[in-house]
Design a protein around this motif. Structure first.
Motif, PDB file in Angstrom:
ATOM      1  N   THR A  51     -13.877   9.769  16.530  1.00  0.00           N
ATOM      2  CA  THR A  51     -13.009  11.161  16.825  1.00  0.00           C
ATOM      3  C   THR A  51     -11.783  10.710  16.046  1.00  0.00           C
ATOM      4  O   THR A  51     -11.202  10.140  16.299  1.00  0.00           O
TER       5      THR A  51
ATOM      6  N   ARG B 295     -15.221  15.115  15.047  1.00  0.00           N
ATOM      7  CA  ARG B 295     -15.846  14.005  15.244  1.00  0.00           C
ATOM      8  C   ARG B 295     -16.807  13.612  14.117  1.00  0.00           C
ATOM      9  O   ARG B 295     -16.788  14.562  13.150  1.00  0.00           O
TER      10      ARG B 295
ATOM     11  N   SER C 295     -20.277   6.926  17.284  1.00  0.00           N
ATOM     12  CA  SER C 295     -19.581   8.261  17.072  1.00  0.00           C
ATOM     13  C   SER C 295     -18.006   8.023  16.917  1.00  0.00           C
ATOM     14  O   SER C 295     -17.469   6.893  17.757  1.00  0.00           O
TER      15      SER C 295
ATOM     16  N   ASP D  76     -14.466  18.230  24.201  1.00  0.00           N
ATOM     17  CA  ASP D  76     -15.188  16.951  24.885  1.00  0.00           C
ATOM     18  C   ASP D  76     -15.972  17.349  25.946  1.00  0.00           C
ATOM     19  O   ASP D  76     -16.494  18.015  26.361  1.00  0.00           O
TER      20      ASP D  76
ATOM     21  N   ASP E 268      -8.172  10.949  16.054  1.00  0.00           N
ATOM     22  CA  ASP E 268      -7.210  10.682  17.353  1.00  0.00           C
ATOM     23  C   ASP E 268      -5.900  11.485  17.180  1.00  0.00           C
ATOM     24  O   ASP E 268      -5.359  11.758  18.114  1.00  0.00           O
TER      25      ASP E 268
ATOM     26  N   PRO F  78     -14.511   1.672  23.771  1.00  0.00           N
ATOM     27  CA  PRO F  78     -14.260   3.089  23.379  1.00  0.00           C
ATOM     28  C   PRO F  78     -12.771   3.160  23.635  1.00  0.00           C
ATOM     29  O   PRO F  78     -12.375   2.510  24.486  1.00  0.00           O
ATOM     30  N   GLY F  79     -12.123   3.928  22.815  1.00  0.00           N
ATOM     31  CA  GLY F  79     -10.796   4.317  22.865  1.00  0.00           C
ATOM     32  C   GLY F  79      -9.938   3.628  21.968  1.00  0.00           C
ATOM     33  O   GLY F  79      -8.837   3.929  21.650  1.00  0.00           O
TER      34      GLY F  79
ATOM     35  N   ASN G  76     -15.640   6.172  20.158  1.00  0.00           N
ATOM     36  CA  ASN G  76     -16.199   6.721  21.212  1.00  0.00           C
ATOM     37  C   ASN G  76     -17.156   5.932  21.797  1.00  0.00           C
ATOM     38  O   ASN G  76     -17.507   6.077  23.073  1.00  0.00           O
ATOM     39  N   ASP G  77     -17.880   5.147  21.335  1.00  0.00           N
ATOM     40  CA  ASP G  77     -18.918   3.955  21.919  1.00  0.00           C
ATOM     41  C   ASP G  77     -18.466   2.768  21.868  1.00  0.00           C
ATOM     42  O   ASP G  77     -17.597   2.074  21.173  1.00  0.00           O
TER      43      ASP G  77
ATOM     44  N   THR H  74      -8.560   2.343  18.318  1.00  0.00           N
ATOM     45  CA  THR H  74      -8.398   2.956  17.192  1.00  0.00           C
ATOM     46  C   THR H  74      -8.239   2.139  15.987  1.00  0.00           C
ATOM     47  O   THR H  74      -8.156   0.921  16.213  1.00  0.00           O
TER      48      THR H  74
ATOM     49  N   ARG I 214     -10.719   7.118  16.265  1.00  0.00           N
ATOM     50  CA  ARG I 214     -10.820   6.551  17.689  1.00  0.00           C
ATOM     51  C   ARG I 214     -12.423   6.485  17.829  1.00  0.00           C
ATOM     52  O   ARG I 214     -13.038   7.048  17.468  1.00  0.00           O
TER      53      ARG I 214
END
Length: 174
Positions: A58, A76, A56, A174, A60, A150-151, A41-42, A153, A39
């Motif tokens: 992560t 991360r 960044s 988080d 998921d 962000p979010g 993040n930015d 995938t 995923r």
């Protein structure tokens, strides 16, 4: 008494010897090619980012390894913008290319193999129509930048075997 102390000393050193000399810490192996859902993040955009920018990522979803170890979601890592081109005049769309580099699990890294490239929506048709209607002013029509929110995938793969010392530390909060 001295003999008993010597015997206890020898026994203690024999028990400790395997731990000091060759006992390896248990590890979990993440084989090359293991699929990982990543995923972002930015926010990334061809209009604001440039080559070399870091971002960044992560993990998921949990990943179950062959030995039963579960790598929990939430670890991360980092990715990098490899190329970015802003939208241009005459309906030219923006371009953005990225590479996912690694996930960090405690002190270990899982090198990733994934890349994503894209191009924003072009406006060449609108540019031609505006040029016909308004002459050279139509050439000022701009295309669109591409954006990764962000979010979003992306599926990545372990680029090489990675050994993770057990027990795995929990993912960062988080």
């Amino acid at each position: 008494m001295l003999r008993r102390t010597v015997l206890l000393s020898v026994a203690a050193s024999l028990v400790a010897a395997p731990m000091a000399w060759g006992a390896e810490a248990p590890v979990a192996k993440v084989p090359e090619g293991t699929e990982l859902l990543i995923r972002f993040n930015d926010r990334l955009s061809s209009g604001t980012n440039s080559a070399g920018d870091q971002f960044s990522i992560t993990l998921d979803e949990d990943v179950r390894l062959a030995d039963g170890t579960v790598v929990k979601a939430g670890y991360r890592g980092k990715g990098e913008v490899t190329d970015a081109k802003k939208k241009g005049f005459m309906g030219q769309a923006g371009e953005l290319n990225i590479r996912l580099n690694y996930l960090r699990v405690g002190d270990a890294r899982i090198r990733l193999r994934a890349s994503k490239g894209g191009e924003g929506k072009g406006a060449m048709g609108a540019t031609i129509a505006l040029t016909v209607l308004f002459g050279p002013l139509g050439l000022l029509k701009r295309g669109h930048d591409i954006e990764i929110k962000p979010g979003q995938t992306l599926t990545a793969y372990a680029d090489q075997d990675a050994l993770l010392p057990l027990p795995l530390p929990p993912p960062p909060e988080d």
